[in-house]
Design a protein around this motif. Structure first.
Motif, mmCIF file in Angstrom:
data_model
loop_
_atom_site.group_PDB
_atom_site.id
_atom_site.type_symbol
_atom_site.label_atom_id
_atom_site.label_comp_id
_atom_site.label_asym_id
_atom_site.label_seq_id
_atom_site.Cartn_x
_atom_site.Cartn_y
_atom_site.Cartn_z
ATOM 1 N N HIS A 72 -4.860 0.004 6.332
ATOM 2 C CA HIS A 72 -5.053 0.540 7.691
ATOM 3 C C HIS A 72 -5.911 -0.349 8.595
ATOM 4 O O HIS A 72 -5.405 -0.937 9.532
ATOM 5 C CB HIS A 72 -5.575 1.980 7.650
ATOM 6 C CG HIS A 72 -4.645 2.897 6.924
ATOM 7 N ND1 HIS A 72 -3.476 3.331 7.477
ATOM 8 C CD2 HIS A 72 -4.687 3.413 5.673
ATOM 9 C CE1 HIS A 72 -2.836 4.097 6.605
ATOM 10 N NE2 HIS A 72 -3.546 4.156 5.502
ATOM 11 N N HIS B 150 1.408 5.409 -1.971
ATOM 12 C CA HIS B 150 0.981 6.487 -2.871
ATOM 13 C C HIS B 150 2.224 7.332 -3.101
ATOM 14 O O HIS B 150 2.450 8.328 -2.409
ATOM 15 C CB HIS B 150 -0.113 7.338 -2.231
ATOM 16 C CG HIS B 150 -1.151 6.537 -1.507
ATOM 17 N ND1 HIS B 150 -2.090 5.773 -2.170
ATOM 18 C CD2 HIS B 150 -1.393 6.356 -0.181
ATOM 19 C CE1 HIS B 150 -2.860 5.179 -1.279
ATOM 20 N NE2 HIS B 150 -2.455 5.507 -0.076
ATOM 21 N N HIS C 17 0.855 -1.213 0.000
ATOM 22 C CA HIS C 17 0.000 0.000 0.000
ATOM 23 C C HIS C 17 0.881 1.250 0.000
ATOM 24 O O HIS C 17 1.507 1.571 1.003
ATOM 25 C CB HIS C 17 -0.893 -0.030 1.249
ATOM 26 C CG HIS C 17 -1.875 1.111 1.332
ATOM 27 N ND1 HIS C 17 -3.215 0.966 1.089
ATOM 28 C CD2 HIS C 17 -1.710 2.414 1.638
ATOM 29 C CE1 HIS C 17 -3.828 2.122 1.245
ATOM 30 N NE2 HIS C 17 -2.938 3.026 1.578
ATOM 31 N N ASP D 13 3.020 2.973 3.001
ATOM 32 C CA ASP D 13 2.129 4.089 2.682
ATOM 33 C C ASP D 13 2.942 5.326 2.297
ATOM 34 O O ASP D 13 3.819 5.240 1.450
ATOM 35 C CB ASP D 13 1.197 4.340 3.884
ATOM 36 C CG ASP D 13 -0.095 5.048 3.496
ATOM 37 O OD1 ASP D 13 -0.233 5.459 2.336
ATOM 38 O OD2 ASP D 13 -0.970 5.199 4.360
ATOM 39 N N HIS E 15 -8.971 2.013 1.265
ATOM 40 C CA HIS E 15 -8.670 2.288 2.665
ATOM 41 C C HIS E 15 -9.895 1.880 3.468
ATOM 42 O O HIS E 15 -11.022 2.036 3.003
ATOM 43 C CB HIS E 15 -8.410 3.778 2.891
ATOM 44 C CG HIS E 15 -7.231 4.309 2.129
ATOM 45 N ND1 HIS E 15 -7.309 4.691 0.815
ATOM 46 C CD2 HIS E 15 -5.953 4.518 2.513
ATOM 47 C CE1 HIS E 15 -6.114 5.109 0.415
ATOM 48 N NE2 HIS E 15 -5.267 5.021 1.419
HETATM 49 ZN ZN LIG Z 1 -3.169 5.054 1.785
#
Ligand SMILES: [Zn+2]
Length: 457
Positions: free
Chosen positions: A268, A75, A73, A318, A231
């Motif tokens: 998460h 970005h 995960h 993340d 998420h």
């Molecule tokens: Zn995220």
């Protein structure tokens, strides 16, 4: 007469090989033979040297050899927020005065994503999930980096300019456009470079997507089969908004629309009540555990309870430092702070960061261990680094004391991407300078005075 040696493309020769296979084989003076994109043998170096005539060789006698890590995960354009947003709020999207989202253009996202890819590569993640606005920019950076990458867009129907101010306004036209963009992205990138790059659908979260939009995403996933990343239960605000809107908790909404299952990876999973933990576990959801991101926001996910309920735990970094070694160690520490005890140990954390991540992405038995027939995704660590000694059981030192900077070489699909600390596919100085320029400019536009702009560095 002895048989003639077999040709192979690359022999990683003489290291301490941690296979992380189902038998947890450790070979003290081992070798990994690779042809094309596959491992053809993992065995004692003495045998491999006789058996193979390699076209190239990596001397691994002072190296620890293990499968590349799976980071589920990320970005990467949000590297722009690193070191800043942690002291402000729990996520960039919900924080005013942070250069993110609609303030980042496609070319800027690409330049930032290249920095993220370099950080992922340098710290030993070989399979990565990356998604954000400007999914094409992430895909392009990942394709160029050589990493095994799963790329998606960012589907939502909320007005993102409003949500940073705490207002939720849904607009079906935004939902339609962002879903179409993600579907087009998959059409463009899925299967790129022999399948090294793959696409997925990425509805942002249960509060930023209306129930109707989530239902649409589930229909597309059903029809054409791409996996889904989202998420889930990222904050009390998300739970409160979904309850206000739908009278249900976020995991109930995902379940109702058909987005709670083994084909979904959810980042998460923090704010889940006991019923939701049972629901998520029964659905065999894959959880992208982000221990450092969660903890830096003052939150902890109920990972042990989720695992015991049946969820598949994977690890991710993340928007933080992409060092998955830090994430493994922090995950264990947080579990113990939560009273989870020591049965979740270093080997378990390594499993989360390798085989479990592979399984969540549909790559079980393909990546996440070193064995003949699997993809040749291999990392070599400096076994002489002082923080990696003493080596006794082979696993614990890596998790409890290892850092991404120990990674010296990285191989993906049999190609050497990091050669004794140097990237082979791009100029690291240029990548860093370009990302710094973007960040300096965008933070300045957001009203900050970046220190490098002030010093002229
Ligand atoms: Zn995220």
């Amino acid at each position: 007469m002895p048989n003639a040696p077999e040709a192979c493309d690359l022999l990683i020769d003489g290291g301490l090989v941690l296979t992380l296979d189902t038998a947890d084989r450790i070979i003290a003076d081992g070798a990994v033979a690779i042809t094309a994109d596959r491992v053809v043998a993992v065995e004692a170096a003495a045998t491999a040297r006789v058996r193979f005539a390699p076209r190239a060789r990596i001397d691994a006698c002072r190296r620890l050899v293990m499968p590349g890590l799976v980071n589920t995960h990320n970005h990467t354009p949000l590297v722009i927020t690193r070191g800043m947003v942690e002291d402000m709020n729990f996520a960039p999207m919900y924080t005013p005065r942070v250069p993110q989202g609609y303030r980042i253009g496609a070319e800027e996202a690409y330049l930032l994503s290249r920095l993220g890819a370099w950080d992922l590569l340098r710290t030993g993640s070989t399979t990565v999930v990356d998604y954000y606005r400007h999914g094409d920019s992430c895909a392009r950076a990942m394709a160029e980096s050589g990493l095994r990458a799963f790329v998606g867009g960012r589907i939502h129907d909320i007005d993102l300019a409003a949500v940073a101010k705490g207002e939720y306004r849904y607009d079906p036209a935004i939902g339609e456009a962002t879903l179409r963009e993600n579907v087009d992205l998959i059409a463009r990138w899925h299967g790129h470079d022999g399948g090294r790059v793959r696409g997925f659908l990425a509805p942002h979260a249960p509060d930023t997507c209306s129930r109707e939009l989530l239902r649409e995403v589930a229909k597309v996933a059903d029809r054409s089969g791409p996996p889904v990343h989202t998420h889930l239960a990222q904050s009390p605000d998300e739970v409160a908004q979904v309850r206000r809107r739908d009278g249900r908790r976020p995991s109930e909404v995902l379940d109702e629309v058909g987005l709670l299952g083994p084909h979904v990876v959810a980042g998460h999973c923090i704010c889940l009540d006991p019923d939701e933990i049972a629901r998520v576990g029964a659905a065999r959801l894959s959880v992208a555990h982000v221990p450092i991101g969660n903890a830096s926001s003052g939150m902890m996910a109920p990972i042990k309870a989720l695992q015991e309920a049946g969820a598949l735990i994977t690890l991710a970094t993340d928007t933080k430092s992409h060092d998955l070694f830090e994430a493994m160690r922090t995950a264990l520490a947080i579990n113990r702070v939560q009273g989870g005890g020591r049965d979740i140990n270093a080997r378990a954390a390594l499993r989360w960061a390798t085989a479990n991540g592979a399984a969540a992405l549909g790559l079980a038995g393909v990546v996440g261990a070193l064995a003949a027939g699997m993809k040749a995704d291999v990392i070599l660590l400096d076994a002489d680094a002082p923080n990696l000694r003493p080596i006794i059981d082979g696993f614990s030192i890596i998790v409890h004391s290892g850092v991404g900077a120990n990674v010296r070489s990285v191989i993906v699909d049999g190609r050497v991407l990091l050669d004794d600390g140097r990237p082979t596919r791009f100029d690291a100085d240029e990548v860093i300078a370009a990302a710094q320029d973007v960040a300096t400019r965008l933070w300045a536009e957001s009203g900050w005075s970046p220190v490098l702009a002030r010093t002229g560095a």
